[in-house]
Structures are given as C-alpha cells and as structure tokens.
Write an enzyme that holds these catalytic residues in place. Structure first.
Site, PDB file in Angstrom:
ATOM      1  N   GLU A 141       8.950   4.135  -3.440  1.00 49.59           N
ATOM      2  CA  GLU A 141       9.568   3.246  -4.197  1.00 49.59           C
ATOM      3  C   GLU A 141      11.295   3.877  -4.884  1.00 49.59           C
ATOM      4  OE1 GLU A 141       7.343   2.084  -7.140  1.00 49.59           O
ATOM      5  OE2 GLU A 141       5.647   1.666  -5.802  1.00 49.59           O
TER       6      GLU A 141
ATOM      7  N   ILE B 108      -3.102 -10.745  -0.177  1.00 51.21           N
ATOM      8  CA  ILE B 108      -1.502 -10.512   0.684  1.00 51.21           C
ATOM      9  C   ILE B 108      -1.329  -8.726   0.591  1.00 51.21           C
ATOM     10  CG2 ILE B 108       0.175 -10.017  -1.117  1.00 51.21           C
ATOM     11  CD1 ILE B 108      -0.641 -13.091  -0.379  1.00 51.21           C
TER      12      ILE B 108
ATOM     13  N   CYS C 183       6.196  -7.994  17.915  1.00 47.96           N
ATOM     14  CA  CYS C 183       4.595  -8.172  18.103  1.00 47.96           C
ATOM     15  C   CYS C 183       4.970  -9.611  17.978  1.00 47.96           C
ATOM     16  CB  CYS C 183       3.997  -7.132  17.388  1.00 47.96           C
ATOM     17  SG  CYS C 183       3.770  -7.836  14.761  1.00 47.96           S
TER      18      CYS C 183
ATOM     19  N   THR D 289      -0.056   4.787  -4.415  1.00 49.42           N
ATOM     20  CA  THR D 289      -0.685   5.260  -3.222  1.00 49.42           C
ATOM     21  C   THR D 289      -0.029   6.418  -3.538  1.00 49.42           C
ATOM     22  OG1 THR D 289       0.185   3.087  -2.227  1.00 49.42           O
ATOM     23  CG2 THR D 289       0.198   5.203  -0.882  1.00 49.42           C
TER      24      THR D 289
ATOM     25  N   HIS E 196      -3.083   8.925  -4.561  1.00 49.00           N
ATOM     26  CA  HIS E 196      -4.112   8.847  -3.740  1.00 49.00           C
ATOM     27  C   HIS E 196      -3.417   9.771  -2.799  1.00 49.00           C
ATOM     28  CE1 HIS E 196      -6.742   5.714  -4.730  1.00 49.00           C
ATOM     29  NE2 HIS E 196      -5.455   4.771  -4.520  1.00 49.00           N
TER      30      HIS E 196
ATOM     31  N   ARG F  21      -3.119  -0.678 -20.957  1.00 50.91           N
ATOM     32  CA  ARG F  21      -2.137  -1.724 -20.038  1.00 50.91           C
ATOM     33  C   ARG F  21      -2.218  -3.285 -20.917  1.00 50.91           C
ATOM     34  NH1 ARG F  21      -3.152   1.325 -14.484  1.00 50.91           N
ATOM     35  NH2 ARG F  21      -1.260   2.731 -14.514  1.00 50.91           N
TER      36      ARG F  21
END
Length: 340
Positions: A64, A286, A96, A40, A43, A200
């Site tokens: 984080e 998710i 809510c 994020t 971005h 990775r």
C-alpha cells in the site's frame, strides 16, 4: 536504498540497505513517499502458517503506497516523470482466459506486490506501467497511501445495489469501516456494523453508520427492531472472517438478500445452508479490486465528497516502523501510515 525486508524465516521485519530496483522497458520507477501497513503485513511480520507457506525470504514487503514517478521505461506511454501515483498491487499474467476477457482481478496467475515479488516498503519501487494509477491533485498523500484497501472496500460495497437498502457489515476493521462509509455515501438506508472491538466501533461511528454494535453486549435482532426493520437486511458485507459473524449474518438476512464475502474464514467453517437455500440468498466472493473499474469509482467517490480520512489514525516516520507494527497489531488503531 532503505528497505523493510522479511530477512529471516522467523517473526520480525528488518530494515536493510539494498540496491534500487531495476526497471524494464514497460515499467516505471517510483519514489515512495508514504506507505500503509496492512493486515497481510502483520501476518508476514508474525510469520504465521500462511506467511511461512507463501512469502519468499529474503524479500522487501508492503503493497500500500503513494509516490512519484522518477523514471519511465522506454516503451511506456501515458505516464511521465513527476506524476503523483499509487498502484494496483496484483500483477496479472495477461494471457489466461480471464485476463483476455477483461476480468483481470480473476487472473489465476496473479502475483502480489510485497507477497510474491518485492514490495513498496522501500525508498523506490519498480512496477509495470499498466498497474500504475495516476492521481488527481485533490487526492491527499494519506488517502493515496490507502487506496489499495479502500479498493477492497469499494469492490465489496459496490458488488450489489445498496441504494435505499439496509446493509449489515460484520467486521469493523479499516476495510469494513471504509465499506460502511461507501454504502452510506451512495445511498443505503440503514448501515449497521458489528465487531467486539470498541475502539474500531467508535471509528465506524465517526464514518456515519446508523449503528455500531458490539455483539458481546447487544443482539442484532434488537438493533433491527430499534431501526424499524421488519424483514431483515437486504445486503450483507462479511469482512471479519469470523465463523460466528458469518452465520449471524446469514440469520439476519432478508429473503432474497445478497451477501459479499471479503473476510477469509478458517477452511473448515460450517455454514447453515438452510439459511442460504430457503432464503434464496445470493453469495459472492470478493478478492482484490476490479481492474480498473474499482479504481475509477473510488477516485470519483473521493472527488465527490466521500471522506475516508478518519480511518487513518497514526503516522510514523519509517525509522519507527517497529512501533508502528505494534500499534497496527494491537487492534487499537485504524490505518497506520509510514512516512518515507
């Protein structure tokens, strides 16, 4: 205080000196020790279409973190100065239907730390006490800094029963790699992870997967045959957001299989619904972490021997944040830590 700020409506993040945040009667003030860079944040740094539509400017970014409590609001109970903490980055409304039903991760009014309100890439962070997670001493500072993405992985990996099952994970980013470690830790049989990034995939091998597959060179059906799988995968965890990976997963699933979707595909992504309908697949979206059941489970897994440290590949002093962001954006890393 020193802070990393999205100061301009253009690519980049800037280090600035800003005031220490004020905290309310139900908040705590946290001295930040370590933070981790998320996708994020990349971005936000690149100022893509999503960031332009979402991020207020100027604002401190990041969500984080690991730190220690230095101040406690007068109405706060159960927390004290000096405690080692991390925190849930989704601030929910409490009013809510889902919040009142105990399903706070589904709050329609969620505000994200470092996305909709000031974040943790700073020397201090003010956070509602209900979002603060006190940590046991045997959780390391580096592990604590990545509990947020580890929680994404845990929420996804624990969405369905994986004990004795064959699990396919598409996307070997840090969250996909941690999800692989989780399902292996809790008793999955075969764990296969796919990507096109060899760096990775090698990290995933270090985390104990059965096979790490570069789909540019190897077919899933061949891997399944090598493992002696006759009927397809029982559980799929889609982490990549890649349309081809999503549809490859649907084809590889066994009848009656379960698929958890964490990766965010383009809005117009086509799906072969014949695979879903005629196989009777169960699909679940998710988002974030279940508050706070996911947190309890992931801390318990770390305490019971799950090792996620190999996914942390780089540590930098915060003054080298520009280089740290470049490393994270390159795809040639796992998690990247900034030390404050």
């Amino acid at each position: 205080m020193k802070s990393l700020v999205k100061a301009k409506k253009e690519p980049g993040i800037w280090m600035q000196d800003i005031p220490v945040p004020e905290y309310g009667v139900n908040d705590v003030l946290i001295k930040i020790k370590r933070t981790a860079i998320c996708g994020t944040d990349i971005h936000i740094y690149s100022w893509d279409e999503w960031a332009q539509a979402t991020i207020p400017v100027p604002m401190t970014v990041g969500h984080e973190f690991y730190g220690e409590i230095v101040e406690v609001g007068k109405e706060v109970q159960g927390l004290k100065v000096g405690q080692r903490v991390s925190g849930e980055g989704h601030i929910t409304c409490g009013f809510c239907r889902n919040c009142r039903a105990g399903k706070r991760h589904l709050c329609r009014n969620t505000l994200g730390v470092g996305v909709n309100r000031p974040g943790c890439f700073a020397e201090y962070l003010a956070l509602p006490a209900t979002n603060v997670i006190a940590l046991p001493d045997n959780i390391t500072e580096e592990q604590a800094a990545i509990l947020d993405p580890f929680g994404n992985a845990a929420h996804c990996a624990l969405a369905f029963d994986v004990v004795g099952e064959d699990v396919l994970i598409t996307g070997a980013g840090p969250i996909g790699i941690m999800a692989a470690a989780i399902v292996r830790h809790i008793g999955a049989r075969h764990v296969v992870i796919t990507d096109v990034n060899d760096h990775r995939l090698e990290l995933a091998r270090q985390m104990g997967v059965s096979r790490a597959v570069n789909v540019k060179y190897q077919k899933l059906i061949d891997v399944a045959n090598e493992l002696g799988m006759l009927e397809g995968f029982d559980v799929g965890l889609e982490m990549s957001g890649n349309p081809m990976a999503l549809n490859d997963m649907m084809k590889a699933m066994n009848h009656g299989g379960h698929v958890a979707l964490l990766g965010i595909p383009p809005q117009e992504t086509p799906i072969d619904w014949n695979q879903v309908i005629f196989k009777g697949l169960v699909i679940k979206g998710i988002y974030g972490r279940e508050m706070f059941e996911t947190w309890y489970k992931m801390i318990a897994m770390l305490q019971s021997g799950l090792n996620i440290s190999p996914v942390i590949t780089h540590n930098f002093p915060v003054d080298e944040y520009q280089h740290a962001f470049q490393i994270m954006a390159s795809g040639q890393s796992g998690k990247v830590i900034l030390n404050w």
